[in-house]
Design an enzyme around this catalytic site. Structure first.
Site, PDB file in Angstrom:
ATOM      1  N   TYR A 124       0.828  -1.217   0.000  1.00 57.50           N
ATOM      2  CA  TYR A 124       0.000   0.000   0.000  1.00 57.50           C
ATOM      3  C   TYR A 124       0.860   1.266   0.000  1.00 57.50           C
ATOM      4  CZ  TYR A 124      -4.089  -2.863   1.019  1.00 57.50           C
ATOM      5  OH  TYR A 124      -5.103  -3.785   0.967  1.00 57.50           O
ATOM      6  N   LYS A 171       3.943 -14.385   5.273  1.00 55.11           N
ATOM      7  CA  LYS A 171       4.211 -15.394   4.243  1.00 55.11           C
ATOM      8  C   LYS A 171       5.732 -15.472   4.085  1.00 55.11           C
ATOM      9  CE  LYS A 171       2.582 -18.087   0.857  1.00 55.11           C
ATOM     10  NZ  LYS A 171       1.695 -19.235   1.036  1.00 55.11           N
ATOM     11  N   ASP A 205      -2.018 -18.052   4.494  1.00 53.54           N
ATOM     12  CA  ASP A 205      -3.040 -18.932   3.903  1.00 53.54           C
ATOM     13  C   ASP A 205      -3.596 -19.897   4.946  1.00 53.54           C
ATOM     14  OD1 ASP A 205      -0.400 -19.677   3.757  1.00 53.54           O
ATOM     15  OD2 ASP A 205      -0.539 -20.719   1.849  1.00 53.54           O
ATOM     16  N   ASP A 229      -5.632  -6.251   5.882  1.00 54.26           N
ATOM     17  CA  ASP A 229      -6.835  -5.753   5.200  1.00 54.26           C
ATOM     18  C   ASP A 229      -7.761  -6.926   4.878  1.00 54.26           C
ATOM     19  OD1 ASP A 229      -8.585  -4.111   3.909  1.00 54.26           O
ATOM     20  OD2 ASP A 229      -7.294  -3.673   2.191  1.00 54.26           O
TER      21      ASP A 229
END
Ligand code: NAD
Length: 341
Positions: A124, A171, A205, A229
């Site tokens: 972002y 991740k 995930d 988000d």
């Protein structure tokens, strides 16, 4: 004492939600002076920008703002006002509680999550460019400073609010440098809180699957901007949807309280949208202002009206309009009949 607060009604359903919220908060027993300033689509023609300087100045002056949703055109035009506000005011922590409520149609009854999302960097940061005509590149920025700062915010929040575990979401198995740095920063900060708050981490995930299957096992999550988000919308879905999900953007110099949801243009002006998310954002604002008793009163009145299920909006299975639901909440506050939560 009167609190001076910047109120930004926003686009789409924003103005009707802001009006409902203002009416309820004015019944909370706390005195407010609302400085109403407009941002978003409505002011583009007049100021040539969706975020005129006087809006930022108002928030800087009052240090606290309550904000409705603002439309972001997809793919073209101006950058998101929401992202620009967070960056301009250094609102580095986005805090989104997701808590089950009686009367909400959801798969789980015992969810009590707080998601702390880093608000200033990651994908972002807005650093994007075309590479030739047929490829585009977006740069993901993760710094030790911002990662340690958000982790510290999450752990301090846990201590202050009696929460037991912080889970870092990442991740790092794939993005070994960027997400690896985020995870390492969380571990460094977690060590300072050992014995007081537990720490664990999950790959994003797997985190999504775990949240869908057993959300009651999680307490607080801390995540970089993008995962935060996505996960906060997922968590909102676990407890009754976007209509009831509040949020806070906290910085050292200002705080902006806003719902997780957007401007839902198709419902604009119809007196249909659910005011709960903006109202509960107002409850977070009351707590930030140190008005705990008023915050408890408003939160209890909202919960009672939802539990009763009569004066609620379409998304909660009712037929009430935005203003009717606000009236029912005000009725509870006036009669003092809000039961303790
Ligand atoms: P949205 O949250 O506006 O709406 C998605 C759907 O959720 C709606 O169609 C509606 O069915 C439901 N919904 C949302 N809020 C509701 C409420 N209060 N009561 C009842 N139902 C509600 O998401 P979107 O359609 O993806 O976005 C619309 C615009 O809002 C876009 O321009 C987007 O960029 C912007 N947006 C702004 C913010 C913000 O201001 N912080 C956040 C998210 C999206």
């Amino acid at each position: 004492m009167t609190h001076r607060v910047t109120l930004i009604p926003g686009d789409g359903i924003g103005p009707e939600l802001a009006e409902a919220t203002r009416r309820v908060l004015d019944e909370s027993g706390v005195s407010f002076t609302w400085e109403v300033v407009d941002a978003g689509e409505a002011v583009m023609a007049q100021y040539g920008t969706p975020l005129p300087d006087h809006v930022l100045e108002s928030i800087r002056r009052n240090r606290v703002a309550l904000k409705g949703p603002i439309t972001t055109p997809v793919g073209v035009g101006f950058r998101s006002v929401n992202v620009t506000l967070r960056q301009a005011l250094g609102l580095y922590a986005n805090v989104r509680p997701a808590r089950s409520m009686k009367g909400l149609d959801s798969r789980y009854q015992d969810v009590d999550l707080v998601i702390v999302r880093e608000n200033t960097e990651d994908l972002y940061a807005g650093i994007e460019h075309m590479v030739g005509r047929d490829a585009a590149e977006s740069i993901k920025i993760i710094t030790r400073e911002a990662s340690e700062r958000i982790a510290r915010y999450a752990f301090d929040y846990a201590v202050a609010n009696g929460r037991r575990t912080v889970t870092a979401v990442h991740k790092a198995n794939i993005m070994k440098l960027s997400d690896g740095l985020f995870l390492e920063s969380c571990r460094t900060v977690a060590a300072e809180y050992e014995g007081r708050v537990e720490f664990q981490d999950r790959i994003v995930d797997n985190m999504c699957m775990q949240l869908v299957q057993k959300p009651e096992q999680y307490d607080m999550l801390v995540a970089p901007n993008l995962y935060g988000d996505i996960i906060s919308d997922l968590a909102a879905g676990l407890v009754g949807g976007l209509g009831v999900a509040p949020g806070a953007n906290i910085g050292l110099e200002a705080a902006v309280f806003e719902p997780v949801h957007g401007s839902a243009p198709k419902y604009a002006g119809l007196n249909k949208a659910n005011p709960t998310a903006l109202l509960l954002s107002g409850v977070l604002m009351l707590r930030h202002l140190g008005e705990q008793a008023a915050a408890d009163r408003v939160e209890t009145a909202v919960r009672d009206v939802i539990a009763e299920g009569r004066d609620v909006t379409y998304d909660l299975g009712g037929k009430a309009g935005t203003s009717d639901m606000a009236d029912a909440i005000i009725g509870r506050l006036r009669s003092g009949s809000a039961s303790p939560s």
